[in-house]
Design a protein around this motif. Structure first.
Motif, PDB file in Angstrom:
ATOM      1  N   TYR A  27       0.833  -1.212   0.000  1.00  0.00           N
ATOM      2  CA  TYR A  27       0.000   0.000   0.000  1.00  0.00           C
ATOM      3  C   TYR A  27       0.864   1.257   0.000  1.00  0.00           C
ATOM      4  O   TYR A  27       0.540   2.242  -0.662  1.00  0.00           O
ATOM      5  N   ALA A  28       1.957   1.231   0.737  1.00  0.00           N
ATOM      6  CA  ALA A  28       2.870   2.384   0.750  1.00  0.00           C
ATOM      7  C   ALA A  28       3.480   2.583  -0.636  1.00  0.00           C
ATOM      8  O   ALA A  28       3.565   3.716  -1.136  1.00  0.00           O
ATOM      9  N   TYR A  29       3.895   1.500  -1.271  1.00  0.00           N
ATOM     10  CA  TYR A  29       4.466   1.574  -2.618  1.00  0.00           C
ATOM     11  C   TYR A  29       3.443   2.154  -3.600  1.00  0.00           C
ATOM     12  O   TYR A  29       3.758   3.036  -4.389  1.00  0.00           O
ATOM     13  N   ASP A  30       2.217   1.667  -3.518  1.00  0.00           N
ATOM     14  CA  ASP A  30       1.161   2.154  -4.412  1.00  0.00           C
ATOM     15  C   ASP A  30       0.869   3.635  -4.172  1.00  0.00           C
ATOM     16  O   ASP A  30       0.627   4.389  -5.121  1.00  0.00           O
ATOM     17  N   ALA A  31       0.892   4.067  -2.911  1.00  0.00           N
ATOM     18  CA  ALA A  31       0.634   5.475  -2.598  1.00  0.00           C
ATOM     19  C   ALA A  31       1.716   6.365  -3.197  1.00  0.00           C
ATOM     20  O   ALA A  31       1.416   7.406  -3.796  1.00  0.00           O
ATOM     21  N   VAL A  32       2.967   5.965  -3.047  1.00  0.00           N
ATOM     22  CA  VAL A  32       4.072   6.745  -3.605  1.00  0.00           C
ATOM     23  C   VAL A  32       3.972   6.787  -5.125  1.00  0.00           C
ATOM     24  O   VAL A  32       4.173   7.840  -5.746  1.00  0.00           O
ATOM     25  N   LEU A  33       3.645   5.670  -5.742  1.00  0.00           N
ATOM     26  CA  LEU A  33       3.511   5.633  -7.193  1.00  0.00           C
ATOM     27  C   LEU A  33       2.357   6.521  -7.660  1.00  0.00           C
ATOM     28  O   LEU A  33       2.486   7.249  -8.640  1.00  0.00           O
ATOM     29  N   ALA A  34       1.234   6.493  -6.952  1.00  0.00           N
ATOM     30  CA  ALA A  34       0.086   7.337  -7.321  1.00  0.00           C
ATOM     31  C   ALA A  34       0.467   8.816  -7.245  1.00  0.00           C
ATOM     32  O   ALA A  34       0.129   9.604  -8.145  1.00  0.00           O
ATOM     33  N   ILE A  35       1.185   9.194  -6.205  1.00  0.00           N
ATOM     34  CA  ILE A  35       1.607  10.594  -6.068  1.00  0.00           C
ATOM     35  C   ILE A  35       2.572  10.980  -7.179  1.00  0.00           C
ATOM     36  O   ILE A  35       2.455  12.059  -7.771  1.00  0.00           O
ATOM     37  N   LEU A  37       2.848   9.687 -10.205  1.00  0.00           N
ATOM     38  CA  LEU A  37       2.110   9.789 -11.466  1.00  0.00           C
ATOM     39  C   LEU A  37       1.275  11.076 -11.518  1.00  0.00           C
ATOM     40  O   LEU A  37       1.217  11.752 -12.548  1.00  0.00           O
ATOM     41  N   ALA A  38       0.648  11.421 -10.402  1.00  0.00           N
ATOM     42  CA  ALA A  38      -0.165  12.633 -10.352  1.00  0.00           C
ATOM     43  C   ALA A  38       0.698  13.886 -10.476  1.00  0.00           C
ATOM     44  O   ALA A  38       0.321  14.841 -11.157  1.00  0.00           O
ATOM     45  N   LEU A  39       1.860  13.891  -9.841  1.00  0.00           N
ATOM     46  CA  LEU A  39       2.769  15.035  -9.975  1.00  0.00           C
ATOM     47  C   LEU A  39       3.239  15.193 -11.414  1.00  0.00           C
ATOM     48  O   LEU A  39       3.307  16.310 -11.935  1.00  0.00           O
ATOM     49  N   ASN A  40       3.547  14.085 -12.047  1.00  0.00           N
ATOM     50  CA  ASN A  40       4.006  14.139 -13.432  1.00  0.00           C
ATOM     51  C   ASN A  40       2.926  14.706 -14.355  1.00  0.00           C
ATOM     52  O   ASN A  40       3.190  15.618 -15.150  1.00  0.00           O
ATOM     53  N   SER A  41       1.715  14.203 -14.248  1.00  0.00           N
ATOM     54  CA  SER A  41       0.653  14.696 -15.119  1.00  0.00           C
ATOM     55  C   SER A  41       0.249  16.125 -14.739  1.00  0.00           C
ATOM     56  O   SER A  41      -0.113  16.924 -15.607  1.00  0.00           O
TER      57      SER A  41
END
Length: 82
Positions: A27-35, A37-41
């Motif tokens: 869940y921590a890995y997924d949260a970091v990845l979501a952030i 991806l959102a920062l990039n877009s």
């Protein structure tokens, strides 16, 4: 399970993580990845509007709204979807 998820899962098991510990790390890995991806877009959208995250301040409502919008629309297959 995608390749990234499989690699993370195997590494955590070799480090002695089991059961709930692995799930929490996922869940921590997924949260970091979501952030990320959102920062990039968000940065791409802000650049089109003549701004960007390079000039971000905590009082910049447009950047905050853009980030929130991109985070809510971020879709990916995370490691917790196994």
């Amino acid at each position: 399970m995608n390749q990234s998820a499989q690699i993370l899962w195997e590494r955590l098991q070799t480090m002695g993580y089991t059961g709930a510990n692995i799930t929490d790390a996922g869940y921590a890995y997924d949260a970091v990845l979501a952030i990320a991806l959102a920062l990039n877009s968000s940065n791409q959208r802000l650049h089109k509007a003549g701004s960007g995250l390079e000039n971000f301040t905590y009082t910049d409502g447009r950047a905050a709204q853009t980030f929130k919008s991109e985070l809510l629309n971020t879709k990916f297959v995370g490691v917790t979807v196994m």
